[in-house]
Design a protein around this motif. Structure first.
Motif, PDB file in Angstrom:
ATOM      1  N   GLU A   1       0.841  -1.194   0.000  1.00 29.34           N
ATOM      2  CA  GLU A   1       0.000   0.000   0.000  1.00 29.34           C
ATOM      3  C   GLU A   1       0.877   1.245   0.000  1.00 29.34           C
ATOM      4  OE1 GLU A   1      -2.862  -0.017   3.147  1.00 29.34           O
ATOM      5  OE2 GLU A   1      -4.050  -1.571   2.184  1.00 29.34           O
ATOM      6  N   LEU A   2       0.570   2.146  -0.934  1.00 29.37           N
ATOM      7  CA  LEU A   2       1.326   3.392  -1.075  1.00 29.37           C
ATOM      8  C   LEU A   2       0.344   4.542  -1.284  1.00 29.37           C
ATOM      9  CD1 LEU A   2       4.079   2.036  -3.472  1.00 29.37           C
ATOM     10  CD2 LEU A   2       4.395   2.653  -1.076  1.00 29.37           C
ATOM     11  N   PRO A   3       0.749   5.753  -0.920  1.00 30.35           N
ATOM     12  CA  PRO A   3      -0.173   6.884  -1.011  1.00 30.35           C
ATOM     13  C   PRO A   3      -0.501   7.359  -2.431  1.00 30.35           C
ATOM     14  CG  PRO A   3       1.957   7.602  -0.164  1.00 30.35           C
ATOM     15  CD  PRO A   3       2.001   6.106  -0.267  1.00 30.35           C
ATOM     16  N   ASP A   4       0.441   7.169  -3.386  1.00 28.74           N
ATOM     17  CA  ASP A   4       0.196   7.697  -4.729  1.00 28.74           C
ATOM     18  C   ASP A   4       1.106   7.026  -5.754  1.00 28.74           C
ATOM     19  OD1 ASP A   4       2.737   8.917  -4.387  1.00 28.74           O
ATOM     20  OD2 ASP A   4       1.810  10.752  -3.624  1.00 28.74           O
ATOM     21  N   ILE A   5       0.885   7.383  -7.005  1.00 27.51           N
ATOM     22  CA  ILE A   5       1.630   6.782  -8.106  1.00 27.51           C
ATOM     23  C   ILE A   5       3.111   7.182  -8.080  1.00 27.51           C
ATOM     24  CG2 ILE A   5       1.147   8.546  -9.832  1.00 27.51           C
ATOM     25  CD1 ILE A   5       0.688   6.131 -11.788  1.00 27.51           C
ATOM     26  N   GLU A   6       3.406   8.364  -7.598  1.00 27.56           N
ATOM     27  CA  GLU A   6       4.807   8.791  -7.486  1.00 27.56           C
ATOM     28  C   GLU A   6       5.550   7.884  -6.502  1.00 27.56           C
ATOM     29  OE1 GLU A   6       8.464  10.553  -7.865  1.00 27.56           O
ATOM     30  OE2 GLU A   6       6.732  10.641  -9.197  1.00 27.56           O
ATOM     31  N   SER A   7       4.915   7.522  -5.416  1.00 28.78           N
ATOM     32  CA  SER A   7       5.514   6.598  -4.453  1.00 28.78           C
ATOM     33  C   SER A   7       5.718   5.227  -5.088  1.00 28.78           C
ATOM     34  CB  SER A   7       4.634   6.471  -3.209  1.00 28.78           C
ATOM     35  OG  SER A   7       4.515   7.704  -2.557  1.00 28.78           O
ATOM     36  N   ALA A   8       4.784   4.812  -5.935  1.00 22.28           N
ATOM     37  CA  ALA A   8       4.915   3.535  -6.648  1.00 22.28           C
ATOM     38  C   ALA A   8       6.110   3.580  -7.606  1.00 22.28           C
ATOM     39  CB  ALA A   8       3.635   3.217  -7.406  1.00 22.28           C
ATOM     40  N   ARG A   9       6.291   4.706  -8.289  1.00 19.97           N
ATOM     41  CA  ARG A   9       7.445   4.851  -9.193  1.00 19.97           C
ATOM     42  C   ARG A   9       8.746   4.755  -8.412  1.00 19.97           C
ATOM     43  NH1 ARG A   9      11.249   8.037 -10.441  1.00 19.97           N
ATOM     44  NH2 ARG A   9      10.579   9.709  -9.075  1.00 19.97           N
ATOM     45  N   GLN A  10       8.814   5.418  -7.278  1.00 21.60           N
ATOM     46  CA  GLN A  10      10.016   5.370  -6.451  1.00 21.60           C
ATOM     47  C   GLN A  10      10.284   3.949  -5.940  1.00 21.60           C
ATOM     48  OE1 GLN A  10       9.341   8.359  -3.466  1.00 21.60           O
ATOM     49  NE2 GLN A  10       9.624  10.040  -4.908  1.00 21.60           N
ATOM     50  N   GLU A  11       9.230   3.254  -5.545  1.00 18.54           N
ATOM     51  CA  GLU A  11       9.363   1.876  -5.069  1.00 18.54           C
ATOM     52  C   GLU A  11       9.858   0.959  -6.187  1.00 18.54           C
ATOM     53  OE1 GLU A  11       9.109  -1.145  -2.168  1.00 18.54           O
ATOM     54  OE2 GLU A  11       8.849   1.008  -1.899  1.00 18.54           O
ATOM     55  N   ALA A  12       9.331   1.131  -7.399  1.00 23.39           N
ATOM     56  CA  ALA A  12       9.763   0.319  -8.542  1.00 23.39           C
ATOM     57  C   ALA A  12      11.230   0.575  -8.868  1.00 23.39           C
ATOM     58  CB  ALA A  12       8.890   0.622  -9.759  1.00 23.39           C
ATOM     59  N   THR A  13      11.642   1.828  -8.823  1.00 23.09           N
ATOM     60  CA  THR A  13      13.036   2.182  -9.092  1.00 23.09           C
ATOM     61  C   THR A  13      13.961   1.563  -8.047  1.00 23.09           C
ATOM     62  OG1 THR A  13      12.363   4.253 -10.129  1.00 23.09           O
ATOM     63  CG2 THR A  13      14.635   4.110  -9.387  1.00 23.09           C
ATOM     64  N   ALA A  14      13.577   1.649  -6.791  1.00 24.20           N
ATOM     65  CA  ALA A  14      14.384   1.076  -5.716  1.00 24.20           C
ATOM     66  C   ALA A  14      14.453  -0.447  -5.838  1.00 24.20           C
ATOM     67  CB  ALA A  14      13.811   1.472  -4.363  1.00 24.20           C
ATOM     68  N   ALA A  15      13.328  -1.078  -6.163  1.00 19.12           N
ATOM     69  CA  ALA A  15      13.297  -2.533  -6.308  1.00 19.12           C
ATOM     70  C   ALA A  15      14.198  -2.987  -7.453  1.00 19.12           C
ATOM     71  CB  ALA A  15      11.866  -3.012  -6.543  1.00 19.12           C
ATOM     72  N   LEU A  16      14.122  -2.309  -8.580  1.00 21.07           N
ATOM     73  CA  LEU A  16      14.955  -2.685  -9.724  1.00 21.07           C
ATOM     74  C   LEU A  16      16.429  -2.479  -9.415  1.00 21.07           C
ATOM     75  CD1 LEU A  16      14.972  -3.799 -12.554  1.00 21.07           C
ATOM     76  CD2 LEU A  16      14.671  -1.486 -13.418  1.00 21.07           C
ATOM     77  N   SER A  17      16.764  -1.405  -8.717  1.00 21.22           N
ATOM     78  CA  SER A  17      18.158  -1.162  -8.325  1.00 21.22           C
ATOM     79  C   SER A  17      18.673  -2.277  -7.419  1.00 21.22           C
ATOM     80  CB  SER A  17      18.288   0.180  -7.606  1.00 21.22           C
ATOM     81  OG  SER A  17      18.003   1.225  -8.470  1.00 21.22           O
ATOM     82  N   GLU A  18      17.860  -2.680  -6.459  1.00 23.02           N
ATOM     83  CA  GLU A  18      18.266  -3.733  -5.537  1.00 23.02           C
ATOM     84  C   GLU A  18      18.433  -5.072  -6.247  1.00 23.02           C
ATOM     85  OE1 GLU A  18      16.414  -6.081  -1.721  1.00 23.02           O
ATOM     86  OE2 GLU A  18      15.966  -3.946  -1.937  1.00 23.02           O
ATOM     87  N   ILE A  19      17.483  -5.415  -7.099  1.00 24.88           N
ATOM     88  CA  ILE A  19      17.567  -6.670  -7.846  1.00 24.88           C
ATOM     89  C   ILE A  19      18.798  -6.674  -8.738  1.00 24.88           C
ATOM     90  CG2 ILE A  19      16.469  -8.030  -9.666  1.00 24.88           C
ATOM     91  CD1 ILE A  19      13.768  -7.022  -8.475  1.00 24.88           C
ATOM     92  N   THR A  20      19.052  -5.561  -9.391  1.00 27.08           N
ATOM     93  CA  THR A  20      20.203  -5.459 -10.281  1.00 27.08           C
ATOM     94  C   THR A  20      21.511  -5.663  -9.523  1.00 27.08           C
ATOM     95  OG1 THR A  20      18.997  -3.957 -11.727  1.00 27.08           O
ATOM     96  CG2 THR A  20      21.381  -3.963 -11.935  1.00 27.08           C
ATOM     97  N   ARG A  21      21.626  -5.045  -8.351  1.00 24.56           N
ATOM     98  CA  ARG A  21      22.836  -5.233  -7.534  1.00 24.56           C
ATOM     99  C   ARG A  21      23.033  -6.696  -7.157  1.00 24.56           C
ATOM    100  NH1 ARG A  21      21.324  -0.443  -5.192  1.00 24.56           N
ATOM    101  NH2 ARG A  21      20.227  -1.479  -3.492  1.00 24.56           N
ATOM    102  N   GLU A  22      21.950  -7.360  -6.771  1.00 19.39           N
ATOM    103  CA  GLU A  22      22.033  -8.752  -6.334  1.00 19.39           C
ATOM    104  C   GLU A  22      22.360  -9.706  -7.479  1.00 19.39           C
ATOM    105  OE1 GLU A  22      18.469  -9.836  -4.280  1.00 19.39           O
ATOM    106  OE2 GLU A  22      18.683  -8.226  -2.828  1.00 19.39           O
ATOM    107  N   TRP A  23      21.794  -9.470  -8.647  1.00 13.99           N
ATOM    108  CA  TRP A  23      21.914 -10.424  -9.742  1.00 13.99           C
ATOM    109  C   TRP A  23      22.956 -10.062 -10.789  1.00 13.99           C
ATOM    110  CZ3 TRP A  23      16.048 -11.402 -11.040  1.00 13.99           C
ATOM    111  CH2 TRP A  23      15.464 -12.043  -9.946  1.00 13.99           C
ATOM    112  N   ALA A  24      23.443  -8.832 -10.800  1.00  9.81           N
ATOM    113  CA  ALA A  24      24.312  -8.359 -11.882  1.00  9.81           C
ATOM    114  C   ALA A  24      25.587  -9.176 -12.028  1.00  9.81           C
ATOM    115  CB  ALA A  24      24.662  -6.896 -11.685  1.00  9.81           C
ATOM    116  N   SER A  25      26.193  -9.565 -10.945  1.00  8.21           N
ATOM    117  CA  SER A  25      27.464 -10.282 -11.051  1.00  8.21           C
ATOM    118  C   SER A  25      27.293 -11.677 -11.652  1.00  8.21           C
ATOM    119  CB  SER A  25      28.135 -10.386  -9.684  1.00  8.21           C
ATOM    120  OG  SER A  25      27.309 -11.114  -8.794  1.00  8.21           O
ATOM    121  N   SER A  26      26.165 -12.304 -11.421  1.00  7.89           N
ATOM    122  CA  SER A  26      25.958 -13.654 -11.938  1.00  7.89           C
ATOM    123  C   SER A  26      25.232 -13.677 -13.280  1.00  7.89           C
ATOM    124  CB  SER A  26      25.176 -14.499 -10.926  1.00  7.89           C
ATOM    125  OG  SER A  26      23.887 -13.952 -10.749  1.00  7.89           O
ATOM    126  N   ARG A  27      24.715 -12.530 -13.706  1.00 11.73           N
ATOM    127  CA  ARG A  27      23.945 -12.473 -14.953  1.00 11.73           C
ATOM    128  C   ARG A  27      24.335 -11.248 -15.778  1.00 11.73           C
ATOM    129  NH1 ARG A  27      17.925 -14.301 -13.196  1.00 11.73           N
ATOM    130  NH2 ARG A  27      18.556 -15.941 -11.780  1.00 11.73           N
TER     131      ARG A  27
END
Length: 69
Positions: A22-48
């Motif tokens: 649950e998030l207050p607005d679409i801007e918060s959703a955009r920020q959450e998506a950006t943070a999630a993609l950054s985290e996933i990329t850090r975790e998986w980048a070395s192996s992929r």
């Protein structure tokens, strides 16, 4: 507040977010998506190296918000 879902596309694999957050607005959703993609990329980048990934955001009605982010 509205519930947003963050699905992951990992090459040809699709990982559906059935829990969402649950998030207050679409801007918060955009920020959450950006943070999630950054985290996933850090975790998986070395192996992929040179691997394509994406986070797709849906709202609680199932509407894909790609054009609105």
């Amino acid at each position: 507040m509205k519930r947003y879902y963050f699905d992951i596309r990992d090459g040809s694999q699709f990982i559906r977010d059935d829990e969402g957050v649950e998030l207050p607005d679409i801007e918060s959703a955009r920020q959450e998506a950006t943070a999630a993609l950054s985290e996933i990329t850090r975790e998986w980048a070395s192996s992929r190296p040179q691997h394509r990934m994406a986070v797709e955001v849906r709202d609680d009605c199932g509407t894909n918000l790609g054009d609105k982010l």
